[in-house]
Design an enzyme around this catalytic site. Structure first.
Site, PDB file in Angstrom:
ATOM      1  N   CYS A   2       0.964  -1.299  -0.008  1.00  0.00           N
ATOM      2  CA  CYS A   2       0.092  -0.111  -0.102  1.00  0.00           C
ATOM      3  C   CYS A   2       0.972   1.296  -0.044  1.00  0.00           C
ATOM      4  O   CYS A   2       1.693   1.340   0.731  1.00  0.00           O
ATOM      5  CB  CYS A   2      -1.069   0.136   1.140  1.00  0.00           C
ATOM      6  SG  CYS A   2      -2.260  -1.199   1.437  1.00  0.00           S
ATOM      7  N   ARG A  28       6.193  -0.637  -4.579  1.00  0.00           N
ATOM      8  CA  ARG A  28       5.501  -1.106  -3.152  1.00  0.00           C
ATOM      9  C   ARG A  28       4.755  -2.469  -3.479  1.00  0.00           C
ATOM     10  O   ARG A  28       4.538  -3.292  -2.771  1.00  0.00           O
ATOM     11  CB  ARG A  28       5.188  -0.128  -2.338  1.00  0.00           C
ATOM     12  CG  ARG A  28       5.900   0.892  -1.799  1.00  0.00           C
ATOM     13  CD  ARG A  28       5.130   1.933  -1.084  1.00  0.00           C
ATOM     14  NE  ARG A  28       4.582   1.438   0.019  1.00  0.00           N
ATOM     15  CZ  ARG A  28       5.426   1.377   1.317  1.00  0.00           C
ATOM     16  NH1 ARG A  28       6.701   1.792   1.212  1.00  0.00           N
ATOM     17  NH2 ARG A  28       4.776   0.993   2.451  1.00  0.00           N
ATOM     18  N   TRP A  74      -3.082  -2.712  -1.814  1.00  0.00           N
ATOM     19  CA  TRP A  74      -2.482  -4.079  -2.083  1.00  0.00           C
ATOM     20  C   TRP A  74      -3.599  -4.960  -0.960  1.00  0.00           C
ATOM     21  O   TRP A  74      -3.753  -4.808   0.338  1.00  0.00           O
ATOM     22  CB  TRP A  74      -1.307  -4.280  -1.217  1.00  0.00           C
ATOM     23  CG  TRP A  74      -0.453  -5.765  -1.598  1.00  0.00           C
ATOM     24  CD1 TRP A  74       0.171  -5.956  -2.812  1.00  0.00           C
ATOM     25  CD2 TRP A  74      -0.607  -6.986  -0.755  1.00  0.00           C
ATOM     26  NE1 TRP A  74       0.412  -7.484  -2.624  1.00  0.00           N
ATOM     27  CE2 TRP A  74       0.084  -7.921  -1.341  1.00  0.00           C
ATOM     28  CE3 TRP A  74      -1.278  -7.082   0.442  1.00  0.00           C
ATOM     29  CZ2 TRP A  74       0.246  -9.198  -1.117  1.00  0.00           C
ATOM     30  CZ3 TRP A  74      -0.909  -8.237   1.102  1.00  0.00           C
ATOM     31  CH2 TRP A  74      -0.349  -9.322   0.410  1.00  0.00           C
ATOM     32  N   ASN A 100      -3.020   2.407   5.265  1.00  0.00           N
ATOM     33  CA  ASN A 100      -2.159   1.231   5.001  1.00  0.00           C
ATOM     34  C   ASN A 100      -2.009   0.335   6.316  1.00  0.00           C
ATOM     35  O   ASN A 100      -2.133   0.911   7.367  1.00  0.00           O
ATOM     36  CB  ASN A 100      -0.714   1.652   4.826  1.00  0.00           C
ATOM     37  CG  ASN A 100       0.373   0.518   4.569  1.00  0.00           C
ATOM     38  OD1 ASN A 100       0.038  -0.723   4.517  1.00  0.00           O
ATOM     39  ND2 ASN A 100       1.727   0.761   4.444  1.00  0.00           N
ATOM     40  N   GLY A 101      -2.095  -1.240   6.284  1.00  0.00           N
ATOM     41  CA  GLY A 101      -2.343  -1.814   7.584  1.00  0.00           C
ATOM     42  C   GLY A 101      -3.849  -2.502   7.656  1.00  0.00           C
ATOM     43  O   GLY A 101      -4.319  -2.428   6.800  1.00  0.00           O
ATOM     44  N   GLU A 470      18.218 -18.564  -1.971  1.00  0.00           N
ATOM     45  CA  GLU A 470      17.970 -17.426  -2.555  1.00  0.00           C
ATOM     46  C   GLU A 470      17.932 -17.221  -3.862  1.00  0.00           C
ATOM     47  O   GLU A 470      16.862 -16.632  -4.395  1.00  0.00           O
ATOM     48  CB  GLU A 470      19.370 -16.421  -2.038  1.00  0.00           C
ATOM     49  CG  GLU A 470      19.138 -15.063  -2.770  1.00  0.00           C
ATOM     50  CD  GLU A 470      18.081 -14.049  -2.582  1.00  0.00           C
ATOM     51  OE1 GLU A 470      17.361 -14.428  -1.801  1.00  0.00           O
ATOM     52  OE2 GLU A 470      18.039 -13.070  -3.358  1.00  0.00           O
ATOM     53  N   LYS A 474      14.322 -15.777  -6.216  1.00  0.00           N
ATOM     54  CA  LYS A 474      14.767 -14.803  -7.306  1.00  0.00           C
ATOM     55  C   LYS A 474      13.993 -15.500  -8.352  1.00  0.00           C
ATOM     56  O   LYS A 474      13.227 -14.410  -9.055  1.00  0.00           O
ATOM     57  CB  LYS A 474      16.203 -14.675  -7.497  1.00  0.00           C
ATOM     58  CG  LYS A 474      16.897 -13.929  -6.862  1.00  0.00           C
ATOM     59  CD  LYS A 474      16.613 -12.341  -6.695  1.00  0.00           C
ATOM     60  CE  LYS A 474      15.713 -11.818  -5.966  1.00  0.00           C
ATOM     61  NZ  LYS A 474      15.984 -11.998  -4.421  1.00  0.00           N
ATOM     62  N   GLU A 477      10.026 -15.262  -7.861  1.00  0.00           N
ATOM     63  CA  GLU A 477       9.152 -14.129  -7.539  1.00  0.00           C
ATOM     64  C   GLU A 477       9.174 -13.535  -8.867  1.00  0.00           C
ATOM     65  O   GLU A 477       8.100 -12.832  -9.320  1.00  0.00           O
ATOM     66  CB  GLU A 477       9.731 -13.402  -6.431  1.00  0.00           C
ATOM     67  CG  GLU A 477      11.100 -12.797  -6.484  1.00  0.00           C
ATOM     68  CD  GLU A 477      11.495 -11.989  -5.276  1.00  0.00           C
ATOM     69  OE1 GLU A 477      10.583 -11.266  -4.773  1.00  0.00           O
ATOM     70  OE2 GLU A 477      12.762 -11.643  -5.164  1.00  0.00           O
ATOM     71  N   HIS A 493      18.341 -37.570  -0.350  1.00  0.00           N
ATOM     72  CA  HIS A 493      17.480 -38.027   0.772  1.00  0.00           C
ATOM     73  C   HIS A 493      16.078 -37.570   0.327  1.00  0.00           C
ATOM     74  O   HIS A 493      15.158 -37.873   1.261  1.00  0.00           O
ATOM     75  CB  HIS A 493      17.886 -37.221   2.217  1.00  0.00           C
ATOM     76  CG  HIS A 493      19.239 -37.721   2.656  1.00  0.00           C
ATOM     77  ND1 HIS A 493      19.562 -38.803   3.140  1.00  0.00           N
ATOM     78  CD2 HIS A 493      20.381 -37.084   2.480  1.00  0.00           C
ATOM     79  CE1 HIS A 493      21.032 -38.855   3.401  1.00  0.00           C
ATOM     80  NE2 HIS A 493      21.405 -37.721   3.076  1.00  0.00           N
ATOM     81  N   LYS A 587       6.920  -4.827  -2.194  1.00  0.00           N
ATOM     82  CA  LYS A 587       8.238  -4.579  -1.854  1.00  0.00           C
ATOM     83  C   LYS A 587       8.369  -4.374  -0.348  1.00  0.00           C
ATOM     84  O   LYS A 587       9.351  -5.154   0.193  1.00  0.00           O
ATOM     85  CB  LYS A 587       8.607  -2.870  -2.352  1.00  0.00           C
ATOM     86  CG  LYS A 587      10.353  -2.743  -2.144  1.00  0.00           C
ATOM     87  CD  LYS A 587      11.206  -3.739  -2.786  1.00  0.00           C
ATOM     88  CE  LYS A 587      12.584  -3.407  -2.660  1.00  0.00           C
ATOM     89  NZ  LYS A 587      13.346  -4.669  -2.914  1.00  0.00           N
TER      90      LYS A 587
END
Ligand code: AGP
Length: 592
Positions: A2, A28, A74, A100-101, A470, A474, A477, A493, A587
């Protein structure tokens, strides 16, 4: 997550200002947006849309106006619809609010307001805010900021709100848990979730702390504690980010620009005050239990740091993902040290972990990219990585900068600060050489060969294991390919059952004591038909494709992740995805 932005001041194009600012907050992550402006005749004009703001013409908001608020949403409460997009309005259309929130007790407040005759047009938690303010304003003599303050005292949850009033040029904002920053210009004020929104107009800011509100009225600004109403004096801070830093320049996407920024950012991360680094090293050495804590990519950085501390400094530290950290409260003591790592400095799970640490009296060291962020201000001690603004959702230069700082600290603990600095400066030079057009084209060619696959696996051993994890983040996403990272030795395993003829498998290697082991793991994969892409300083016959990286010693994970960032970017572009704004992601993740 947001984006909030508002303007009040002498300019007559507030609508254009907030629309442009909102575009600068696009990174964001959002799914709908909206704007409200107070027109010259005192009426409110608003528009809301589902989707992206990118193509919207700034000129469409050029009605004469000196007060406007805007929001990119968002979705949390209620689907992605025009009705649920912000701003939300009071029943009398006097008050407009962006938020926001999450207001956790919104259902109770809504029932209470409905009983008083209020009707609601959306499914959001946000809509109770303007209605409650409207209700509170009904008490004779109540000013806008008094009504906002009284409303905030009723809210449960983490939020940032920005409120405008059709009957004045006043803006009121309040925060508890979500970021808000005031940009201060010549008799004009900008209130935003993040600095890039107003960087074009001012680099002078005042930070709103948790539990505070701000009122901008008649060219004056006033900060208050929400609970007590007590006024707070603020320090004006000058930000050293420029518009150029926050711009994608010649690149098509921020992600590629930020990958290329790594030519300079390792050097900038290493540029730390020796005294401070030695102080941090001492704190790690003398504490009784050290826990690294972060989310997502920053979490994988912490896992790499676990190896740095173990191999370089012979010091044991633990890692806990911030969302799991509260479980550790049994082990926290005043002598414990928690090291939190964050690009944005606003991640809710990390802030929550810090709260848990505080309750136990433990000390917190923050390694962040964003100066003045909530995490930076809440920590006992902060180190900045100096990477400059990172706007693509996928973290690249921040991750390598964080690793550089942590590797430097590990060397400082070992009494080898200068050795660490030299190693990192050499790695920085190697990265500068690596990031040339031929290298990028080579990786793009590899991406072309594998872009049609829906599954790929990445393996690594030692400090390349967290980099395998990581790498998977990448690729997932930005390209939406199912990628998974494994410790190379774990394959046999279980995960090796996933390998079929032609499955792309990426091996991250160094020129180190693990080479023989990982080559055996590659052989096991090849025997099941895997297509091997190796990131390695040395070529071996069993590789189908080779991405050469310099031999960087303890800085190998920093160097190795860079070609994977380019690969992930290329896969996204080849698959027609926007690498800067991946679906469903934001973000900075300011909700738990
Ligand atoms: C990185 O590519 C991700 N988008 C994400 O995992 C990110 O690292 C995580 O949300 C933590 O963010 P922070 O560094 O701002 O705290």
């Amino acid at each position: 997550m947001c984006g909030i932005f508002g303007y009040t001041g002498p300019r007559k194009n507030a609508g254009v200002i907030v629309i442009k600012g909102l575009k600068n907050l696009e990174y964001r992550g959002y799914d709908s947006w909206g704007v409200a402006m107070r027109l010259k005749d005192g009426t409110l004009s608003s528009s809301k849309e589902v989707g992206k703001i990118g193509a919207v013409r700034n000129e469409d908001f050029s009605d004469e106006s000196s007060l406007a608020i805007a929001h990119s949403r968002w979705a949390t409460h209620g689907g992605v619809t025009k009705e649920n997009a912000h701003p939300h309005f009071s029943g009398d259309q006097r008050i407009a609010v962006v938020h926001n929130g999450i207001i956790e007790n919104f259902e109770e407040l809504r029932r209470e307001l409905e009983a008083k005759g209020h009707t609601f047009a959306s499914e959001t938690d946000t809509e109770v805010i303007p209605h409650l303010i409207e209700e509170l304003l009904k008490t004779k003599g109540t000013t806008l900021h008094e009504a906002v303050r009284a409303a905030c005292k009723r809210f449960v949850g983490r939020y940032a709100i920005l409120v405008m009033d059709r009957t004045s040029e006043t803006l009121v904002a309040a925060r508890t848990g979500s970021p808000l920053i005031v940009g201060v210009g010549e008799k004009e004020f900008f209130i935003a979730s993040d600095i890039p929104a107003f960087l074009e107009y001012t680099r002078t800011v005042e930070y709103l702390d948790d539990g505070e509100m701000v009122t901008v009225e008649n060219g004056a600004i006033r900060f208050q504690n929400i609970e007590t109403g007590e006024e707070r004096a603020k320090r004006l801070v000058t930000i050293d980010w420029t518009i150029k830093d926050a711009d994608k320049g010649e690149y098509e996407h921020y992600m590629m620009k930020e990958i290329m920024d790594q030519k300079q950012t390792i050097q900038r991360a290493v540029h730390q005050d020796d005294e401070q680094i030695l102080k941090v090293a001492k704190a790690i050495e003398t504490c009784l239990g050290c826990i690294l804590c972060a989310c997502g990519t920053a979490g994988k950085v912490c896992m790499a740091a676990d190896y740095f501390f173990s191999v370089v400094a012979k010091r044991h530290v633990n890692f806990a993902p911030a969302s799991e950290f509260p479980i550790y409260h049994h082990f926290l003591k005043p002598e414990s040290l928690i090291i939190v790592v964050s690009q944005s400095g606003e991640t809710a799970d990390v802030l929550e972990a810090m709260k848990v640490a505080r309750q136990a009296g433990s000390k917190v060291l923050a390694i962040v990219n964003t100066e003045g962020s909530s995490i930076a201000r809440a920590a006992d001690f902060t180190l900045l990585i100096n990477a400059g603004p990172e706007r693509a959702v996928a973290s690249t230069k921040a991750a390598t900068g964080q690793m550089a700082v942590l590797l430097l600290i590990a060397h400082a603990i070992a009494g080898k600060l200068n050795v660490g600095r030299t190693l990192l400066l050499e790695a920085s030079g190697q990265i500068n050489d690596m990031l040339n057009p031929r290298y990028i084209e080579h990786i793009r060619g590899i991406a072309q060969k594998i872009a049609h696959h829906e599954n790929m696996y990445i393996i690594g051993k030692g400090w390349n294991y967290p980099m395998a994890l990581e790498s998977a983040i990448k690729i997932q996403e930005v390209s939406y390919i199912h990628a998974e990272g494994f410790a190379a030795g774990e394959l046999k395993h279980g995960p090796i059952a996933l390998i079929e003829e032609g499955t792309p498998c990426i091996a991250l290697m160094g020129n180190d004591e693990f080479t023989a082991d990982i080559l055996s793991n590659i052989m096991e994969l090849k025997a099941r038909g895997a297509y091997i892409i190796a990131v390695s300083p040395v070529r071996h016959d069993m590789f189908d494709l080779w991405i050469k990286v310099p031999d960087a010693g303890a800085a190998q994970p920093i160097v190795n992740i860079i070609p994977i960032q380019i690969l992930a970017y290329s896969l996204a572009v080849l698959r027609g995805k926007d690498p800067d704004m991946p679906r469903n992601l934001a973000k900075s993740v300011t909700v738990k």
